[in-house]
Design a protein around this motif. Sequence first.
Motif, PDB file in Angstrom:
ATOM      1  N   PRO A 195     -13.154   3.404  -4.908  1.00 32.00           N
ATOM      2  CA  PRO A 195     -13.825   2.774  -3.764  1.00 32.00           C
ATOM      3  C   PRO A 195     -14.361   1.373  -4.076  1.00 32.00           C
ATOM      4  O   PRO A 195     -14.355   0.500  -3.205  1.00 32.00           O
ATOM      5  CB  PRO A 195     -14.953   3.740  -3.423  1.00 32.00           C
ATOM      6  CG  PRO A 195     -15.111   4.624  -4.596  1.00 32.00           C
ATOM      7  CD  PRO A 195     -13.808   4.631  -5.329  1.00 32.00           C
ATOM      8  N   ALA A 196     -14.807   1.151  -5.307  1.00 30.59           N
ATOM      9  CA  ALA A 196     -15.399  -0.148  -5.647  1.00 30.59           C
ATOM     10  C   ALA A 196     -14.380  -1.287  -5.596  1.00 30.59           C
ATOM     11  O   ALA A 196     -14.736  -2.415  -5.319  1.00 30.59           O
ATOM     12  CB  ALA A 196     -16.031  -0.081  -7.032  1.00 30.59           C
ATOM     13  N   GLY A 197     -13.117  -1.009  -5.843  1.00 30.41           N
ATOM     14  CA  GLY A 197     -12.116  -2.064  -5.840  1.00 30.41           C
ATOM     15  C   GLY A 197     -11.229  -2.076  -4.614  1.00 30.41           C
ATOM     16  O   GLY A 197     -10.208  -2.752  -4.596  1.00 30.41           O
ATOM     17  N   SER A 198     -11.607  -1.334  -3.595  1.00 28.90           N
ATOM     18  CA  SER A 198     -10.717  -1.167  -2.447  1.00 28.90           C
ATOM     19  C   SER A 198     -11.323  -1.657  -1.135  1.00 28.90           C
ATOM     20  O   SER A 198     -10.963  -1.170  -0.063  1.00 28.90           O
ATOM     21  CB  SER A 198     -10.336   0.311  -2.316  1.00 28.90           C
ATOM     22  OG  SER A 198      -9.708   0.778  -3.483  1.00 28.90           O
ATOM     23  N   GLU A 199     -12.199  -2.623  -1.204  1.00 30.46           N
ATOM     24  CA  GLU A 199     -12.859  -3.105   0.007  1.00 30.46           C
ATOM     25  C   GLU A 199     -11.866  -3.686   1.007  1.00 30.46           C
ATOM     26  O   GLU A 199     -11.972  -3.443   2.217  1.00 30.46           O
ATOM     27  CB  GLU A 199     -13.928  -4.154  -0.337  1.00 30.46           C
ATOM     28  CG  GLU A 199     -15.105  -3.614  -1.117  1.00 30.46           C
ATOM     29  CD  GLU A 199     -14.869  -3.538  -2.631  1.00 30.46           C
ATOM     30  OE1 GLU A 199     -13.785  -3.980  -3.105  1.00 30.46           O
ATOM     31  OE2 GLU A 199     -15.744  -3.021  -3.325  1.00 30.46           O
ATOM     32  N   ASP A 200     -10.894  -4.458   0.507  1.00 29.69           N
ATOM     33  CA  ASP A 200      -9.903  -5.039   1.420  1.00 29.69           C
ATOM     34  C   ASP A 200      -9.067  -3.971   2.100  1.00 29.69           C
ATOM     35  O   ASP A 200      -8.772  -4.073   3.304  1.00 29.69           O
ATOM     36  CB  ASP A 200      -8.990  -6.013   0.666  1.00 29.69           C
ATOM     37  CG  ASP A 200      -9.703  -7.282   0.246  1.00 29.69           C
ATOM     38  OD1 ASP A 200     -10.777  -7.593   0.815  1.00 29.69           O
ATOM     39  OD2 ASP A 200      -9.180  -7.980  -0.644  1.00 29.69           O
ATOM     40  N   LEU A 201      -8.661  -2.952   1.353  1.00 30.94           N
ATOM     41  CA  LEU A 201      -7.901  -1.850   1.947  1.00 30.94           C
ATOM     42  C   LEU A 201      -8.722  -1.120   2.995  1.00 30.94           C
ATOM     43  O   LEU A 201      -8.214  -0.763   4.056  1.00 30.94           O
ATOM     44  CB  LEU A 201      -7.455  -0.843   0.873  1.00 30.94           C
ATOM     45  CG  LEU A 201      -6.195  -1.143   0.114  1.00 30.94           C
ATOM     46  CD1 LEU A 201      -5.969  -0.083  -0.958  1.00 30.94           C
ATOM     47  CD2 LEU A 201      -5.003  -1.231   1.034  1.00 30.94           C
ATOM     48  N   THR A 202      -9.983  -0.901   2.694  1.00 31.28           N
ATOM     49  CA  THR A 202     -10.867  -0.229   3.654  1.00 31.28           C
ATOM     50  C   THR A 202     -10.950  -1.021   4.943  1.00 31.28           C
ATOM     51  O   THR A 202     -10.824  -0.466   6.034  1.00 31.28           O
ATOM     52  CB  THR A 202     -12.270  -0.032   3.038  1.00 31.28           C
ATOM     53  OG1 THR A 202     -12.133   0.755   1.850  1.00 31.28           O
ATOM     54  CG2 THR A 202     -13.197   0.673   4.011  1.00 31.28           C
ATOM     55  N   ARG A 203     -11.150  -2.330   4.820  1.00 29.49           N
ATOM     56  CA  ARG A 203     -11.208  -3.187   6.022  1.00 29.49           C
ATOM     57  C   ARG A 203      -9.885  -3.154   6.785  1.00 29.49           C
ATOM     58  O   ARG A 203      -9.867  -3.089   8.014  1.00 29.49           O
ATOM     59  CB  ARG A 203     -11.558  -4.613   5.631  1.00 29.49           C
ATOM     60  CG  ARG A 203     -13.038  -4.843   5.442  1.00 29.49           C
ATOM     61  CD  ARG A 203     -13.381  -6.334   5.364  1.00 29.49           C
ATOM     62  NE  ARG A 203     -12.833  -6.975   4.182  1.00 29.49           N
ATOM     63  CZ  ARG A 203     -13.384  -6.916   2.963  1.00 29.49           C
ATOM     64  NH1 ARG A 203     -14.511  -6.248   2.787  1.00 29.49           N
ATOM     65  NH2 ARG A 203     -12.837  -7.529   1.943  1.00 29.49           N
ATOM     66  N   LEU A 204      -8.792  -3.173   6.060  1.00 30.56           N
ATOM     67  CA  LEU A 204      -7.476  -3.145   6.707  1.00 30.56           C
ATOM     68  C   LEU A 204      -7.288  -1.851   7.501  1.00 30.56           C
ATOM     69  O   LEU A 204      -6.861  -1.874   8.654  1.00 30.56           O
ATOM     70  CB  LEU A 204      -6.366  -3.277   5.655  1.00 30.56           C
ATOM     71  CG  LEU A 204      -4.936  -3.175   6.180  1.00 30.56           C
ATOM     72  CD1 LEU A 204      -4.614  -4.352   7.093  1.00 30.56           C
ATOM     73  CD2 LEU A 204      -3.958  -3.111   5.021  1.00 30.56           C
ATOM     74  N   LEU A 205      -7.613  -0.724   6.882  1.00 32.44           N
ATOM     75  CA  LEU A 205      -7.410   0.560   7.557  1.00 32.44           C
ATOM     76  C   LEU A 205      -8.393   0.781   8.705  1.00 32.44           C
ATOM     77  O   LEU A 205      -8.053   1.431   9.688  1.00 32.44           O
ATOM     78  CB  LEU A 205      -7.503   1.710   6.553  1.00 32.44           C
ATOM     79  CG  LEU A 205      -6.396   1.782   5.527  1.00 32.44           C
ATOM     80  CD1 LEU A 205      -6.602   2.998   4.629  1.00 32.44           C
ATOM     81  CD2 LEU A 205      -5.023   1.833   6.173  1.00 32.44           C
TER      82      LEU A 205
END
Length: 75
Positions: free
Chosen positions: A63-73
């Motif tokens: 989760p700490a390195g996936s902020e862009d993916l989270t925003r995308l999804l």
Amino acid sequence: MTDDEWQAHVTREAAKEVGKWLEGRGRLNQPIAALTMADLEAMASNAISRFIVLASQRIKEQPAGSEDLTRLLLG
């Protein structure tokens, strides 16, 4: 897994989903030009679905390195 390695992995997995769809459809002897828009949409849908699953797993695992993916999804 680095970001570049993950991107390569996701690309391979999406390609596999397209391949599975093509094999399931049959008529592999036909040229790509014979595909209809519905065929292309189905292939894209399978690839996008696989991306969403893999992205969701990455967000859960890192989760700490996936902020862009989270925003995308989440849009």
